[in-house]
Design a protein around this motif. Structure first.
Motif, PDB file in Angstrom:
ATOM      1  N   UNK A 132     -64.071 -59.982 -48.490  1.00 57.75           N
ATOM      2  CA  UNK A 132     -62.981 -59.373 -47.741  1.00 57.75           C
ATOM      3  C   UNK A 132     -62.599 -58.009 -48.330  1.00 57.75           C
ATOM      4  N   UNK A 133     -62.186 -57.118 -47.431  1.00 57.04           N
ATOM      5  CA  UNK A 133     -61.887 -55.729 -47.814  1.00 57.04           C
ATOM      6  C   UNK A 133     -60.444 -55.362 -47.478  1.00 57.04           C
ATOM      7  N   UNK A 134     -60.087 -54.119 -47.786  1.00 55.93           N
ATOM      8  CA  UNK A 134     -58.757 -53.613 -47.443  1.00 55.93           C
ATOM      9  C   UNK A 134     -58.554 -53.594 -45.934  1.00 55.93           C
ATOM     10  N   UNK A 135     -59.628 -53.377 -45.189  1.00 55.49           N
ATOM     11  CA  UNK A 135     -59.538 -53.407 -43.723  1.00 55.49           C
ATOM     12  C   UNK A 135     -59.142 -54.805 -43.249  1.00 55.49           C
ATOM     13  N   UNK A 136     -59.791 -55.831 -43.818  1.00 54.80           N
ATOM     14  CA  UNK A 136     -59.460 -57.212 -43.465  1.00 54.80           C
ATOM     15  C   UNK A 136     -58.007 -57.523 -43.800  1.00 54.80           C
ATOM     16  N   UNK A 137     -57.568 -57.012 -44.941  1.00 57.92           N
ATOM     17  CA  UNK A 137     -56.195 -57.270 -45.379  1.00 57.92           C
ATOM     18  C   UNK A 137     -55.187 -56.673 -44.390  1.00 57.92           C
ATOM     19  N   UNK A 138     -55.435 -55.450 -43.959  1.00 58.25           N
ATOM     20  CA  UNK A 138     -54.522 -54.804 -43.015  1.00 58.25           C
ATOM     21  C   UNK A 138     -54.533 -55.515 -41.661  1.00 58.25           C
ATOM     22  N   UNK A 139     -55.707 -55.919 -41.212  1.00 56.69           N
ATOM     23  CA  UNK A 139     -55.802 -56.650 -39.949  1.00 56.69           C
ATOM     24  C   UNK A 139     -55.037 -57.974 -40.037  1.00 56.69           C
ATOM     25  N   UNK A 140     -55.147 -58.633 -41.182  1.00 53.84           N
ATOM     26  CA  UNK A 140     -54.435 -59.888 -41.392  1.00 53.84           C
ATOM     27  C   UNK A 140     -52.927 -59.670 -41.306  1.00 53.84           C
ATOM     28  N   UNK A 141     -52.452 -58.563 -41.882  1.00 53.92           N
ATOM     29  CA  UNK A 141     -51.019 -58.258 -41.846  1.00 53.92           C
ATOM     30  C   UNK A 141     -50.525 -58.171 -40.404  1.00 53.92           C
ATOM     31  N   UNK A 165     -60.655 -77.440 -55.254  1.00 53.22           N
ATOM     32  CA  UNK A 165     -61.280 -77.499 -56.565  1.00 53.22           C
ATOM     33  C   UNK A 165     -62.131 -76.288 -56.910  1.00 53.22           C
ATOM     34  N   UNK A 166     -62.077 -75.250 -56.087  1.00 50.71           N
ATOM     35  CA  UNK A 166     -62.882 -74.046 -56.293  1.00 50.71           C
ATOM     36  C   UNK A 166     -61.959 -72.833 -56.396  1.00 50.71           C
ATOM     37  N   UNK A 167     -62.296 -71.900 -57.289  1.00 52.19           N
ATOM     38  CA  UNK A 167     -61.587 -70.627 -57.363  1.00 52.19           C
ATOM     39  C   UNK A 167     -62.296 -69.633 -56.446  1.00 52.19           C
ATOM     40  N   UNK A 168     -61.541 -69.092 -55.505  1.00 50.10           N
ATOM     41  CA  UNK A 168     -62.081 -68.126 -54.541  1.00 50.10           C
ATOM     42  C   UNK A 168     -61.608 -66.733 -54.954  1.00 50.10           C
ATOM     43  N   UNK A 169     -62.530 -65.817 -55.124  1.00 49.19           N
ATOM     44  CA  UNK A 169     -62.216 -64.476 -55.612  1.00 49.19           C
ATOM     45  C   UNK A 169     -62.662 -63.448 -54.578  1.00 49.19           C
ATOM     46  N   UNK A 170     -61.805 -62.468 -54.327  1.00 47.64           N
ATOM     47  CA  UNK A 170     -62.121 -61.370 -53.403  1.00 47.64           C
ATOM     48  C   UNK A 170     -62.160 -60.067 -54.209  1.00 47.64           C
ATOM     49  N   UNK A 171     -63.286 -59.739 -54.799  1.00 44.82           N
ATOM     50  CA  UNK A 171     -63.353 -58.571 -55.692  1.00 44.82           C
ATOM     51  C   UNK A 171     -63.152 -57.234 -54.991  1.00 44.82           C
ATOM     52  N   UNK A 172     -63.407 -57.168 -53.682  1.00 49.55           N
ATOM     53  CA  UNK A 172     -63.394 -55.892 -52.970  1.00 49.55           C
ATOM     54  C   UNK A 172     -62.178 -55.742 -52.068  1.00 49.55           C
ATOM     55  N   UNK A 173     -61.118 -56.468 -52.360  1.00 50.86           N
ATOM     56  CA  UNK A 173     -59.958 -56.468 -51.478  1.00 50.86           C
ATOM     57  C   UNK A 173     -59.230 -55.123 -51.462  1.00 50.86           C
ATOM     58  N   UNK A 174     -59.494 -54.269 -52.438  1.00 49.07           N
ATOM     59  CA  UNK A 174     -58.859 -52.945 -52.479  1.00 49.07           C
ATOM     60  C   UNK A 174     -59.774 -51.862 -51.901  1.00 49.07           C
ATOM     61  N   UNK A 175     -60.990 -52.232 -51.494  1.00 52.31           N
ATOM     62  CA  UNK A 175     -61.960 -51.242 -51.042  1.00 52.31           C
ATOM     63  C   UNK A 175     -62.006 -51.159 -49.520  1.00 52.31           C
ATOM     64  N   UNK A 176     -62.229 -49.949 -49.009  1.00 54.87           N
ATOM     65  CA  UNK A 176     -62.360 -49.758 -47.571  1.00 54.87           C
ATOM     66  C   UNK A 176     -63.768 -50.121 -47.103  1.00 54.87           C
ATOM     67  N   UNK A 177     -63.833 -50.613 -45.891  1.00 56.40           N
ATOM     68  CA  UNK A 177     -65.127 -50.968 -45.305  1.00 56.40           C
ATOM     69  C   UNK A 177     -66.065 -49.761 -45.266  1.00 56.40           C
ATOM     70  N   UNK A 178     -65.534 -48.588 -44.973  1.00 54.53           N
ATOM     71  CA  UNK A 178     -66.375 -47.388 -44.887  1.00 54.53           C
ATOM     72  C   UNK A 178     -67.016 -47.057 -46.235  1.00 54.53           C
ATOM     73  N   UNK A 179     -66.295 -47.304 -47.325  1.00 56.23           N
ATOM     74  CA  UNK A 179     -66.846 -47.047 -48.656  1.00 56.23           C
ATOM     75  C   UNK A 179     -68.039 -47.952 -48.936  1.00 56.23           C
TER      76      UNK A 179
END
Length: 423
Positions: A132-141, A165-179
């Motif tokens: 997930x990216x910053x674009x996904x985050x904004x769309x979710x908002x 029981x699983x840790x889910x990590x979104x490493x690219x949540x601050x990155x734009x899809x275009x990047x």
């Protein structure tokens, strides 16, 4: 990799930094990554492949084929081929349980996480990275704003969370899809664009189109991101206040929660709402809790000291203290082998007989216990507690100290309180 200098090199360095920082304080030895074949997940795959090799982390890849589009199978094969070129292990999981009823997107999302969680557990993986990216985050908002969500909803997706029981990590949540697309182009790495990304029957696509219209007002994903950050700080403050309130008015007894009614009523309504919603999720081992009118009615029952039932949880009323316990009907059909996890939170051990199973004690088990003892929990708690049976015969009921087996919560000590800060 390329030898670009200047802005491109700086952009790549930032991508790598954001990815590495997601695992800076909790680097797994084995890591799963969910890859659909789209640009975001393929970029995450390529970044993680380099990072994992340098960090000595074993990386495995999983793709979920929801079998809802004819292109899905070929997209999964594309991911498999990409992983072969990178010399990474890859598995495709296929969802076959859709019955054609209800919200297909929600059902597919839940199935996707459940399938991936089981895949990870089978391979000894406790962390899965998502693209997930910053674009996904904004769309979710915007989607949640349209549903009049509260603070929890408007803070969006968390960078790190634990469920099933699983840790889910979104490493690219601050990155734009275009990047990420620029990064893939420099690698000459192809990806697949999902045609549903342009289908305006989906709320996410509608939100994306609406954001384009709002840009002239200065309302873009960066502004939305800052608003979500502010709301996240408010949410964090509420979580800490709820945690402290829980320490004051709730005690844990086995798998039940004992609530001091007077202490509970001392807090603000929002703190109590958050505390009870979390308590219901904790007892029911659920990722999501009830909302709206039903939750308000349950809170009203607590304030009046009355019995109530919600979300698979029984509230046993009282003037001074109340007990929240598992509802028997919610677990009446749940069974597992001895030593396995029952109802998402109990492990019963003490027998190696393959003919014996773990299930709720129930009325039939209660009848085999004999005369009630003073140290037993209430009847409702006993009925829903785990017990070992051989056919219809009760072998052991740990909650009643009957037999030699023992039942332990799989959560660490104090988990109910600490999970208020990490949900």
């Amino acid at each position: 990799m390329t030898d670009d200098t200047g802005p491109r090199a700086a952009g790549l360095a930032m991508l790598r930094h954001q990815l590495a920082s997601a695992f800076a304080y909790d680097k797994p030895t084995k890591l799963g990554v969910a890859v659909s074949g789209g640009g975001d997940s393929i970029a995450l795959l390529r970044l993680l492949a380099d990072w994992a090799q340098g960090e000595g982390v074993a990386l495995e890849v999983v793709t979920v084929n929801h079998a809802l589009r004819p292109e899905a199978a070929s997209e999964a094969r594309f991911v498999a081929q990409t992983c072969d070129a990178l010399e990474l292990k890859h598995d495709t999981l296929t969802w076959t349980d859709w019955d054609g009823h209800g919200n297909v997107q929600d059902a597919a999302r839940r199935a996707r996480y459940s399938l991936m969680a089981q895949w990870a557990k089978d391979r000894g993986i406790d962390t899965i990275a998502l693209g997930h990216t910053a674009d996904d985050q904004a769309e979710t908002f915007f989607m949640r704003l349209a549903r009049a969500s509260g603070i929890d909803g408007l803070t969006g997706m968390q960078r790190r969370r634990t469920s099933e029981g699983i840790t889910w990590v979104r490493p690219l949540l601050m990155q734009e899809r275009s990047e990420l697309r620029d990064y893939l182009r420099r690698l000459k790495q192809v990806w697949i664009d999902d045609p549903t990304n342009e289908d305006e029957t989906y709320d996410r696509v509608k939100a994306r189109k609406a954001m384009e219209q709002l840009k002239p007002l200065g309302l873009d994903m960066h502004v939305v991101g800052r608003v979500m950050d502010h709301l996240g700080q408010v949410r964090s403050a509420l979580d800490f206040a709820t945690h402290d309130h829980a320490l004051d008015c709730i005690s844990v007894e086995g798998g039940d929660l004992i609530l001091n009614r007077r202490g509970f009523m001392d807090a603000a309504p929002e703190i109590n709402r958050r505390l009870v919603a979390h308590a219901l999720r904790w007892i029911a081992s659920a990722d999501y809790g009830p909302r709206g009118v039903k939750l308000q009615e349950f809170l009203a029952a607590i304030s009046r000291g009355r019995d109530a039932t919600l979300h698979g949880v029984r509230l046993l009323g009282g003037s001074d203290t109340l007990r929240m316990t598992r509802e028997h009907s919610a677990v009446a059909g749940a069974t597992c082998g001895v030593g396995q996890v029952w109802d998402g939170r109990w492990r019963v051990q003490g027998s190696e007989n393959e003919k014996e199973i773990v299930r709720a004690l129930g009325d039939d088990g209660l009848a085999q216990l004999g005369e009630r003892q003073q140290n037993w929990p209430p009847r409702e708690s006993l009925k829903s507690s785990p017990a070992i049976f051989r056919g219809p015969i009760l072998v052991s009921a740990p909650a009643a100290s009957f037999g030699t087996a023992r039942a332990e919560l799989i959560f660490p000590s104090g988990h109910f309180y600490t999970s208020l800060l990490s949900h």
